[in-house]
Design an enzyme around this catalytic site. Structure first.
Site, mmCIF file in Angstrom:
data_model
loop_
_atom_site.group_PDB
_atom_site.id
_atom_site.type_symbol
_atom_site.label_atom_id
_atom_site.label_comp_id
_atom_site.label_asym_id
_atom_site.label_seq_id
_atom_site.Cartn_x
_atom_site.Cartn_y
_atom_site.Cartn_z
ATOM 1 N N LYS A 1 96.852 114.684 -52.855
ATOM 2 C CA LYS A 1 95.830 114.665 -51.794
ATOM 3 C C LYS A 1 94.773 115.738 -52.078
ATOM 4 O O LYS A 1 95.082 116.917 -52.176
ATOM 5 C CB LYS A 1 96.492 114.919 -50.432
ATOM 6 C CG LYS A 1 95.500 115.098 -49.277
ATOM 7 C CD LYS A 1 96.204 115.289 -47.925
ATOM 8 C CE LYS A 1 95.213 115.654 -46.819
ATOM 9 N NZ LYS A 1 95.858 115.913 -45.509
ATOM 10 N N ASP B 1 89.412 120.036 -44.504
ATOM 11 C CA ASP B 1 89.802 119.133 -43.425
ATOM 12 C C ASP B 1 89.396 119.721 -42.078
ATOM 13 O O ASP B 1 90.100 120.556 -41.516
ATOM 14 C CB ASP B 1 91.326 118.891 -43.475
ATOM 15 C CG ASP B 1 91.777 117.879 -42.423
ATOM 16 O OD1 ASP B 1 90.896 117.253 -41.787
ATOM 17 O OD2 ASP B 1 93.006 117.704 -42.267
ATOM 18 N N LYS C 1 89.428 119.468 -35.354
ATOM 19 C CA LYS C 1 90.514 120.438 -35.166
ATOM 20 C C LYS C 1 90.008 121.609 -34.340
ATOM 21 O O LYS C 1 88.829 121.957 -34.437
ATOM 22 C CB LYS C 1 90.967 120.979 -36.531
ATOM 23 C CG LYS C 1 91.820 120.047 -37.350
ATOM 24 C CD LYS C 1 92.253 120.746 -38.644
ATOM 25 C CE LYS C 1 93.004 119.807 -39.563
ATOM 26 N NZ LYS C 1 94.293 119.361 -39.026
ATOM 27 N N ASP D 1 93.760 122.045 -48.003
ATOM 28 C CA ASP D 1 94.194 120.659 -47.864
ATOM 29 C C ASP D 1 94.073 119.867 -49.175
ATOM 30 O O ASP D 1 94.281 118.662 -49.193
ATOM 31 C CB ASP D 1 93.403 119.983 -46.730
ATOM 32 C CG ASP D 1 94.230 118.933 -45.998
ATOM 33 O OD1 ASP D 1 95.464 118.951 -46.136
ATOM 34 O OD2 ASP D 1 93.620 118.084 -45.316
ATOM 35 N N ASP E 1 91.710 112.726 -37.924
ATOM 36 C CA ASP E 1 92.380 113.877 -38.534
ATOM 37 C C ASP E 1 93.624 113.465 -39.327
ATOM 38 O O ASP E 1 94.156 114.265 -40.091
ATOM 39 C CB ASP E 1 92.740 114.907 -37.448
ATOM 40 C CG ASP E 1 93.075 116.279 -38.019
ATOM 41 O OD1 ASP E 1 92.793 116.508 -39.220
ATOM 42 O OD2 ASP E 1 93.609 117.110 -37.278
ATOM 43 N N GLU F 1 93.730 111.859 -41.945
ATOM 44 C CA GLU F 1 92.910 111.311 -43.036
ATOM 45 C C GLU F 1 93.648 111.270 -44.372
ATOM 46 O O GLU F 1 93.305 110.486 -45.246
ATOM 47 C CB GLU F 1 91.618 112.143 -43.186
ATOM 48 C CG GLU F 1 91.732 113.422 -44.035
ATOM 49 C CD GLU F 1 92.685 114.468 -43.478
ATOM 50 O OE1 GLU F 1 92.985 114.411 -42.273
ATOM 51 O OE2 GLU F 1 93.149 115.332 -44.249
ATOM 52 N N ARG G 1 96.652 110.242 -45.249
ATOM 53 C CA ARG G 1 97.272 108.939 -45.551
ATOM 54 C C ARG G 1 96.219 107.884 -45.864
ATOM 55 O O ARG G 1 96.479 106.938 -46.603
ATOM 56 C CB ARG G 1 98.200 108.529 -44.394
ATOM 57 C CG ARG G 1 97.513 108.325 -43.072
ATOM 58 C CD ARG G 1 98.467 108.409 -41.883
ATOM 59 N NE ARG G 1 98.763 109.788 -41.512
ATOM 60 C CZ ARG G 1 99.566 110.155 -40.521
ATOM 61 N NH1 ARG G 1 100.183 109.237 -39.796
ATOM 62 N NH2 ARG G 1 99.783 111.426 -40.259
HETATM 63 N N1 BES Z 1 95.818 118.460 -43.321
HETATM 64 C C1 BES Z 1 96.473 118.164 -42.114
HETATM 65 C C2 BES Z 1 97.942 118.570 -42.113
HETATM 66 C C3 BES Z 1 98.251 120.046 -42.164
HETATM 67 C C4 BES Z 1 98.453 120.760 -41.003
HETATM 68 C C5 BES Z 1 98.381 120.691 -43.376
HETATM 69 C C6 BES Z 1 98.763 122.104 -41.070
HETATM 70 C C7 BES Z 1 98.691 122.031 -43.433
HETATM 71 C C8 BES Z 1 98.882 122.736 -42.279
HETATM 72 C C9 BES Z 1 96.424 116.677 -41.827
HETATM 73 O O1 BES Z 1 95.328 115.994 -42.318
HETATM 74 C C10 BES Z 1 96.416 116.502 -40.350
HETATM 75 O O2 BES Z 1 95.513 116.955 -39.735
HETATM 76 N N2 BES Z 1 97.433 115.838 -39.829
HETATM 77 C C11 BES Z 1 97.566 115.619 -38.423
HETATM 78 C C12 BES Z 1 98.086 114.224 -38.219
HETATM 79 C C13 BES Z 1 98.080 113.767 -36.802
HETATM 80 C C14 BES Z 1 96.673 113.616 -36.306
HETATM 81 C C15 BES Z 1 98.801 112.432 -36.712
HETATM 82 C C16 BES Z 1 98.542 116.648 -37.865
HETATM 83 O O3 BES Z 1 99.520 116.968 -38.534
HETATM 84 O O4 BES Z 1 98.296 117.155 -36.776
HETATM 85 ZN ZN ZN Z 2 94.421 116.871 -44.009
HETATM 86 ZN ZN ZN Z 3 93.662 116.073 -40.992
#
Ligand code: BES
Ligand code: ZN
Ligand code: ZN
Length: 526
Positions: free
Chosen positions: A290, A295, A302, A313, A373, A375, A377
């Protein structure tokens, strides 16, 4: 830092400092520790036997003893390996890193270390080459500092030109007298030294590629853009590199990846790096990383605090690219490895995707994007479809800082691992253990399919609300994996970035995944 392997007597070695490893609770001293102790007139043994010892040999504890002219070296750095029954490969790596940190504090130029004495009955025997490789790995990992953006003094060589410490060489000293029990080894002393030199080099290449990944993660998103990652990939000699532009990504039908990319001013790329062995390949492995270089969450923005570290990220991309760099440098792997990195920013803008947008991915499935967010996947699914079409791999492994839920579940200590093959998961976990990285299994139960249900499309990208978030993301990705393909998904959201120091992992980007992947790929050919 130069790492050398030479033969001789550590006690008489001409270096600014020498490192002596001590197993907790072992008496009397043996090997190099004994000869250094003798030269120091018993200083080490007295220290260990003191009524209130400052140093007992606990793992990664260090104690610096000045030699006051008794040895060519000005200092002896004692470093603990821990209790004999608890010594693992990781102990050697960690102890070596701790000793190197102590040496850096002393501001010495050259250090030498003997091979740890691990031939006692209570200790799982390690062969000379393994010890040498682990010491080299630990030393290079432990000496890492990110200084690239530290004002005038920082050099433009990705942090290696650290001006605060002049430490420039570590020599691993092979004892001249082959010990009893080792005599049965087929090699002569000379052959042994040659093998040790090679092992030390392998350790150095592995750890330097981890440090490269750390540099990429630590450097900020205004420098580390998708274009930067593409240029870094193209600059690796000995591999073929093919790059798809944003227009090509769209044209090939990667509607999901293209949707994430469209919100940013920075152009997106799909990087494909390929390593082919000289002879016939034993196997074909595809690696996916990835590569979200920042992000923000997109329109599902966020909160400020969560965004602060989101330059990390692209930790999955850094890990797979640095792995390819090491493979290219070593040029001796008999497995074909193809690495795919979808890379873009996730930004809010007038052009960005909106919650509720529906897109068609490359495999024809439609996706409702209820949360911009989630993103990762969305870019990975198309990269995985493309990878399977392009190279028809025997195995596919993806690495992604995918879910906050994984950090909640496992913290910084371990990555989550899931996939379609228990055998692959098992082997990757074992490789992680050998490399000093922990991976903990998470399930992909059929029950979780309900999280993917959309009223308007085939799939929804963020259907799970507060339940099994890492598995839900894994289930989403699984929809893009060919039937019968062995696939493992590593959610490295936790361990890719740490906020406290440990001897071999300074805070910040960790380069997590590089060691697991390299140990995994090299174990395939054993
Ligand atoms: N890049 C983030 C995941 C992440 C969070 C990585 C904290 C490192 C530290 C990812 O893209 C994300 O934002 N995921 C969301 C998914 C949710 C919206 C279903 C999450 O984990 O909150
Ligand atoms: Zn991310
Ligand atoms: Zn994200």
């Amino acid at each position: 830092m130069k790492i050398l392997a030479q033969q001789g007597d550590l006690a008489q070695w001409e270096a600014d400092a020498i490192i002596v490893t001590i197993v907790e609770g072992t008496k009397p001293l043996t090997g190099a520790a004994l000869s250094v102790d003798k030269a120091l007139k018993g200083m080490i043994s007295q220290e260990l036997q003191a009524a209130h010892p400052r140093f007992k040999g606990k793992l990664a504890d260090t104690l610096v003893l000045p030699t006051y002219g008794k040895l060519p070296a000005a200092y002896v750095i004692l470093v603990g390996l821990g209790k004999p029954e608890e010594i693992k490969g990781q102990s050697l790596r960690r102890a070596s890193a701790a000793a190197i940190r102590a040496a850096k504090k002393l501001k010495v130029k050259s250090v030498a270390t003997a091979l740890a004495e691990l031939n006692q009955k209570a200790i799982k025997p390690f062969d000379t080459d393994t010890i040498g490789r682990l010491l080299a790995e630990g030393a290079v990992l432990g000496s890492y500092q990110f200084t690239l953006r530290k004002g005038k003094k920082a050099k433009a060589d990705n942090g290696t030109g650290d001006s605060s410490t002049p430490l420039s060489s570590l020599t691993v000293v092979l004892p001249s007298t082959t010990e009893k029990g080792k005599a049965k080894e087929k090699d002569t002393g000379k052959g042994q030294l040659a093998a040790l030199k090679k092992a030390v080099r392998v350790g150095q290449v592995i750890a330097e590629s981890v440090n490269t990944a750390r540099d990429w993660v630590n450097d900020s998103a205004n420098y580390v853009t998708p274009t930067f990652l593409k240029e870094q990939a193209e600059a690796i000699p000995g591999l073929t590199c093919k790059v798809l532009t944003q227009a090509q990504i769209k044209k090939l039908g990667m509607g999901s990846f293209a949707l994430v990319a469209q919100g940013s001013e920075q152009p997106a790329f799909l990087i494909h790096l390929s390593y082919k062995p000289k002879g016939k390949a034993q196997k074909k492995v595809a690696l996916i990383g990835k590569g979200i270089t920042f992000d923000s969450g997109g329109l599902s923005l966020k909160p400020a605090g969560s965004m602060e570290t989101m330059k990390m990220d692209m930790g999955g991309a850094a890990a797979v690219l640095a792995t390819m760099k090491a493979i290219a440098e070593l040029q001796d792997l008999s497995v074909q490895v193809d690495c795919f990195v979808p890379t873009c920013e996730n930004m809010p803008s007038g052009r960005s995707s909106k919650p509720g947008d529906i897109v068609t991915a490359m495999n024809g499935k439609t996706i409702e994007v209820n949360n911009t967010d989630a993103e990762g996947r969305l870019i990975l699914c198309d990269a995985m479809t493309y990878a399977q079409k392009e190279v028809n791999p025997d195995e596919m492994i993806d690495l992604a800082t995918l879910t906050g839920a994984c950090v909640v579940a496992l913290g910084k200590a371990a990555a989550g691992i899931m996939g379609t093959s228990d055998d692959l998961i098992d082997r990757v976990r074992k490789a992680g253990e050998a490399g000093g990285e922990k991976l903990w299994p998470l399930p992909l139960y059929d029950e979780y399919k309900s999280y993917l249900k959309s009223d308007v499309a085939d799939l929804i990208n963020a259907g799970a609300k507060g339940e099994a978030g890492s598995s839900a993301a894994g289930m989403f990705l699984k929809e893009f994996v060919d039937k019968n393909l062995a696939w493992a998904h590593l959610d490295i959201a936790g361990p890719a970035w740490v906020s406290s120091d440990s001897p071999e992992i300074p805070k910040g980007g960790t380069g997590f995944g590089v060691r697991t992947l390299l140990y995994y790929l090299y174990q395939l050919q054993e």
